[in-house]
Design a protein around this motif. Structure first.
Motif, mmCIF file in Angstrom:
data_model
loop_
_atom_site.group_PDB
_atom_site.id
_atom_site.type_symbol
_atom_site.label_atom_id
_atom_site.label_comp_id
_atom_site.label_asym_id
_atom_site.label_seq_id
_atom_site.Cartn_x
_atom_site.Cartn_y
_atom_site.Cartn_z
ATOM 1 N N GLY A 154 0.828 -1.212 0.000
ATOM 2 C CA GLY A 154 0.000 0.000 0.000
ATOM 3 C C GLY A 154 0.855 1.251 0.000
ATOM 4 O O GLY A 154 1.974 1.250 0.535
ATOM 5 N N TRP A 155 0.331 2.308 -0.613
ATOM 6 C CA TRP A 155 1.062 3.582 -0.679
ATOM 7 C C TRP A 155 1.319 4.153 0.702
ATOM 8 O O TRP A 155 2.361 4.723 0.975
ATOM 9 N N MET A 156 0.327 3.975 1.594
ATOM 10 C CA MET A 156 0.473 4.551 2.927
ATOM 11 C C MET A 156 1.622 3.906 3.686
ATOM 12 O O MET A 156 2.408 4.577 4.354
ATOM 13 N N TRP A 157 1.712 2.557 3.547
ATOM 14 C CA TRP A 157 2.813 1.868 4.240
ATOM 15 C C TRP A 157 4.150 2.205 3.582
ATOM 16 O O TRP A 157 5.177 2.289 4.252
ATOM 17 N N ALA A 158 4.115 2.360 2.246
ATOM 18 C CA ALA A 158 5.356 2.737 1.551
ATOM 19 C C ALA A 158 5.819 4.111 2.033
ATOM 20 O O ALA A 158 7.008 4.338 2.288
ATOM 21 N N LEU A 159 4.834 4.995 2.176
ATOM 22 C CA LEU A 159 5.144 6.353 2.666
ATOM 23 C C LEU A 159 5.679 6.274 4.098
ATOM 24 O O LEU A 159 6.674 6.921 4.444
ATOM 25 N N THR A 160 5.011 5.432 4.918
ATOM 26 C CA THR A 160 5.463 5.263 6.305
ATOM 27 C C THR A 160 6.894 4.732 6.334
ATOM 28 O O THR A 160 7.745 5.236 7.073
ATOM 29 N N ALA A 161 7.154 3.702 5.517
ATOM 30 C CA ALA A 161 8.504 3.119 5.480
ATOM 31 C C ALA A 161 9.521 4.166 5.036
ATOM 32 O O ALA A 161 10.635 4.242 5.565
ATOM 33 N N GLY A 162 9.106 4.994 4.045
ATOM 34 C CA GLY A 162 9.998 6.048 3.555
ATOM 35 C C GLY A 162 10.328 7.052 4.641
ATOM 36 O O GLY A 162 11.491 7.390 4.864
ATOM 37 N N VAL A 163 9.283 7.484 5.334
ATOM 38 C CA VAL A 163 9.486 8.476 6.408
ATOM 39 C C VAL A 163 10.344 7.866 7.525
ATOM 40 O O VAL A 163 11.282 8.488 8.026
ATOM 41 N N ILE A 164 10.028 6.601 7.872
ATOM 42 C CA ILE A 164 10.780 5.916 8.938
ATOM 43 C C ILE A 164 12.266 5.831 8.547
ATOM 44 O O ILE A 164 13.154 6.105 9.359
ATOM 45 N N GLY A 165 12.521 5.431 7.294
ATOM 46 C CA GLY A 165 13.907 5.282 6.829
ATOM 47 C C GLY A 165 14.656 6.600 6.898
ATOM 48 O O GLY A 165 15.771 6.673 7.411
ATOM 49 N N LEU A 166 14.020 7.670 6.398
ATOM 50 C CA LEU A 166 14.696 8.974 6.351
ATOM 51 C C LEU A 166 14.838 9.582 7.743
ATOM 52 O O LEU A 166 15.919 10.038 8.117
ATOM 53 N N VAL A 167 13.724 9.532 8.489
ATOM 54 C CA VAL A 167 13.780 10.133 9.836
ATOM 55 C C VAL A 167 14.706 9.312 10.737
ATOM 56 O O VAL A 167 15.509 9.876 11.497
ATOM 57 N N GLY A 168 14.631 7.985 10.600
ATOM 58 C CA GLY A 168 15.521 7.115 11.379
ATOM 59 C C GLY A 168 16.974 7.439 11.088
ATOM 60 O O GLY A 168 17.793 7.552 11.998
ATOM 61 N N GLY A 169 17.292 7.602 9.799
ATOM 62 C CA GLY A 169 18.665 7.939 9.408
ATOM 63 C C GLY A 169 19.089 9.288 9.957
ATOM 64 O O GLY A 169 20.195 9.447 10.484
ATOM 65 N N ALA A 170 18.175 10.268 9.866
ATOM 66 C CA ALA A 170 18.500 11.622 10.342
ATOM 67 C C ALA A 170 18.701 11.625 11.856
ATOM 68 O O ALA A 170 19.651 12.236 12.362
ATOM 69 N N ILE A 171 17.840 10.890 12.564
ATOM 70 C CA ILE A 171 17.978 10.835 14.032
ATOM 71 C C ILE A 171 19.263 10.094 14.408
ATOM 72 O O ILE A 171 20.009 10.517 15.294
ATOM 73 N N GLY A 172 19.518 8.998 13.685
ATOM 74 C CA GLY A 172 20.721 8.215 13.957
ATOM 75 C C GLY A 172 21.983 9.026 13.764
ATOM 76 O O GLY A 172 22.970 8.854 14.486
ATOM 77 N N ALA A 173 21.961 9.936 12.786
ATOM 78 C CA ALA A 173 23.161 10.729 12.483
ATOM 79 C C ALA A 173 23.302 11.924 13.416
ATOM 80 O O ALA A 173 24.360 12.552 13.457
ATOM 81 N N PHE A 174 22.236 12.232 14.159
ATOM 82 C CA PHE A 174 22.261 13.483 14.927
ATOM 83 C C PHE A 174 23.325 13.477 16.022
ATOM 84 O O PHE A 174 24.065 14.456 16.171
#
Lengths: 234, 366
Positions: free
Chosen positions: B328-348
């Motif tokens: 589903g698009w919503m889960w794809a969007l969720t996975a996308g946000v999780i991946g990007l936000v997770g990466g950004a938080i991890g790098a902080f």
């Protein structure tokens, strides 16, 4: 370039008053500078000499805002470095100071051009810089055909010329060089020193250079001698 | 400006193994989210599609004899006759629903039906071959037939027992394979028994009123509406939603940790470069921004690889097991946000560490 230099009037671009710096090593205080006062006019090319451990590098780091003095005051181009916060000191360094190091300290993953653009980006935000100034600096330092090479593809002398270009491309009020010929053979040293002189003459660039090499010091307009944390001559 | 001659991209290219490991770490997190949610959604939608073709509105069972992953054959078929006499009931037909280990991942189900009554009630027709008659005959739906099960072939259902495929029916409804009721009764040693009785009400009757009447006439049994029994997988397994959310959170943590570890390593490797940046007058915000940009670029590459991985894994799993994936698009969007936000938080944290380095010490770092 500093406003004072462009008027042709001899104005102090750097004023250091009674600088003291004491390091704390374990429970022992180790004094590195013991009350250094110094004035450098716009367009001067100054050598700082002295034995190892006399406080040359500490003084250079203080003048560049990389360290804060224990006591004393530093004013660069009208801005008080010692009264500034860490962020403000960084900002003064960005606008007014260019560093050249003994080990060149270029970014190995970037080309010569990338290194210069990075300096421009940090200085001005968009990395475009002044194209005319850029062309002139590259021509003066004979780097036009080296811009797409990475540091490891360049000789030591060429790398130091790129580092020098990076330091002056943003028109700083003051260039601080820490033994810039220390890692070079005599031929490359002579070329790099010649280029320092050219920059000083052509752009009225103020330069303070630490060196152990009397020949390098001889290329400067003034020599400051240091010993045991004091300026003893110059 | 050559985009490949920037600190961010050149650092990624300069350390290909570290970059690749980081990308794979983020990709695994994203792929996990996509595969699990895609499977839940695919199986749920498949179940709903098939149950929507069951036209009988009411299911009559013994209490507790049917669940999502199991069923008992303990209801007497004698109830069929009594149910048919209740007002408002048009037809009633017994069904055995048997769930067994599929041999691959999870479970499979088969139904035993009285074909003529069942197909008439539910509007199912044979589109190839004929209906099952003998005890070793089976009919299957088109989806199962598409997995190399032609009419005339055989199919293994219970362990080593082979059944002849005599027909293919449409539309898909309930279990994908159907035997005769008698065949399944014999196999399960449950003569005159079934799992449930499917009831079709008369067009003029209100199914709710009919269900009430059945409950009054035959108390002690379970009278349910078909739509409730074959509800979505999500609602059938109350913890599934929580499980999926926990999975998403875990994926986010994995992505963040991988990026944090990678960026922490790279900051240590590049301590001197951070010192040079500081000497050049780069502000804390600039240094944090550079490191965050690198982490986000790595995460974006991880997203792309993760989506491809999820699509590929879904295709291969479907081919080998028949499990259905619907992304589903919503889960794809969720996975996308999780991946990007997770990466950004991890790098902080590594970014802040770099921004706070002492420039003189950093420049002296070997």
């Amino acid at each position: 370039m500093a406003a004072a230099a462009t008027t042709g009037k001899k104005v102090a671009i750097l004023k250091a008053e009674k600088l003291e710096k004491t390091y704390r090593v374990g429970k022992v205080d180790v004094p590195a500078l013991r009350g250094v006062s110094l004035e450098v006019e716009a367009g001067e090319f100054v050598a700082v000499m002295g034995p190892s451990g006399c406080g040359k590098s500490t003084m250079l780091h203080l003048l560049g805002g990389l360290l804060t003095p224990t006591k004393g005051r530093i004013v660069i181009d009208g801005e008080d470095l010692t009264a500034a916060t860490d962020a403000k000191r960084t900002d003064i360094r960005r606008r007014k100071i260019g560093f050249v190091f003994q080990r060149f300290n270029l970014f190995p993953t970037l080309t010569a051009d990338g290194n210069l653009r990075l300096a421009e980006r940090i200085h001005g935000g968009n990395g475009s810089g002044d194209p005319e100034r850029r062309r002139e600096v590259l021509r003066l330092l004979r780097l036009e055909d080296k811009m797409h090479h990475k540091p490891l593809e360049l000789s030591g002398g060429e790398q130091q010329r790129v580092a020098l270009a990076r330091a002056v491309i943003t028109q700083p009020a003051l260039v601080l060089a820490d033994e810039p010929t220390g890692n070079l053979d005599s031929e490359s040293s002579a070329i790099v020193l010649n280029m320092f002189q050219e920059l000083n003459r052509r752009f009225n660039q103020t330069i303070i250079m630490i060196t152990h090499n009397p020949e390098a010091a001889a290329a400067c307009g003034r020599i400051i001698q240091m010993r045991d944390g004091h300026i003893v001559a110059g | 400006m050559n985009v490949f001659d920037s600190l961010v991209t050149s650092n990624i290219r300069q350390r290909p193994l570290r970059s690749a490991i980081s990308v794979v770490g983020v990709a695994l997190g994203v792929a996990l989210i996509m595969i699990f949610t895609g499977l839940a959604r695919g199986m749920s939608n498949d179940l709903q599609r098939r149950s929507s073709n069951v036209r009988g509105e009411i299911i009559f069972t013994r209490k507790g004899s049917m669940s999502l992953v199991g069923s008992a054959t303990n209801l007497s078929t004698k109830y069929v006759e009594r149910l048919q006499q209740i007002e408002g009931v048009e037809a009633a037909t017994p069904v055995i629903r048997h769930i067994y280990p599929s041999g691959g991942i999870g479970v499979d189900q088969i139904e035993g039906v009285e074909w003529n009554d069942f197909s008439r009630m539910n509007g199912i027709r044979i589109i190839n071959g004929r209906s099952p008659v003998a005890n070793d005959e089976v009919v299957i739906d088109q989806t199962k037939a598409a997995r190399k099960h032609p009419v005339g072939g055989t199919i293994r259902i219970f362990g080593d027992k082979l059944y002849k495929i005599v027909g293919i029916y449409a539309p898909e409804s309930g279990a994908r394979a159907k035997l005769t009721l008698a065949s399944l009764q014999e196999t399960l040693e449950a003569p005159s028994k079934c799992t449930y009785i499917l009831i079709k009400t008369k067009p003029s009757a209100d199914p709710v009123a009919v269900a009430k009447l059945i409950d009054q006439e035959l108390p002690g049994n379970n009278v349910q509406f078909t739509r409730d029994v074959f509800a979505s997988v999500e609602s059938s397994i109350p913890s599934l939603g929580i499980f999926l959310r926990v999975l998403v959170a875990l994926a986010a943590v994995v992505s963040a940790l991988v990026v944090m570890l990678a960026m922490h390593t790279t900051i240590t490797e590049r301590t001197r470069e951070i010192g040079i940046l500081k000497a050049m007058g780069a502000s804390r915000a600039y240094i944090v921004g550079e490191i965050e940009r690198e982490a986000i670029l790595i995460s974006a590459m991880g997203l792309a690889v993760g989506f491809v991985l999820a699509l590929g894994a879904g295709f291969l799993i479907h081919k080998s097991t028949g499990l259905i994936f619907e992304y589903g698009w919503m889960w794809a969007l969720t996975a996308g946000v999780i991946g990007l936000v997770g990466g950004a938080i991890g790098a902080f944290y590594p970014a802040m560490r770099a921004a706070n380095l002492d420039p003189v010490n950093a420049l002296a770092y070997e």
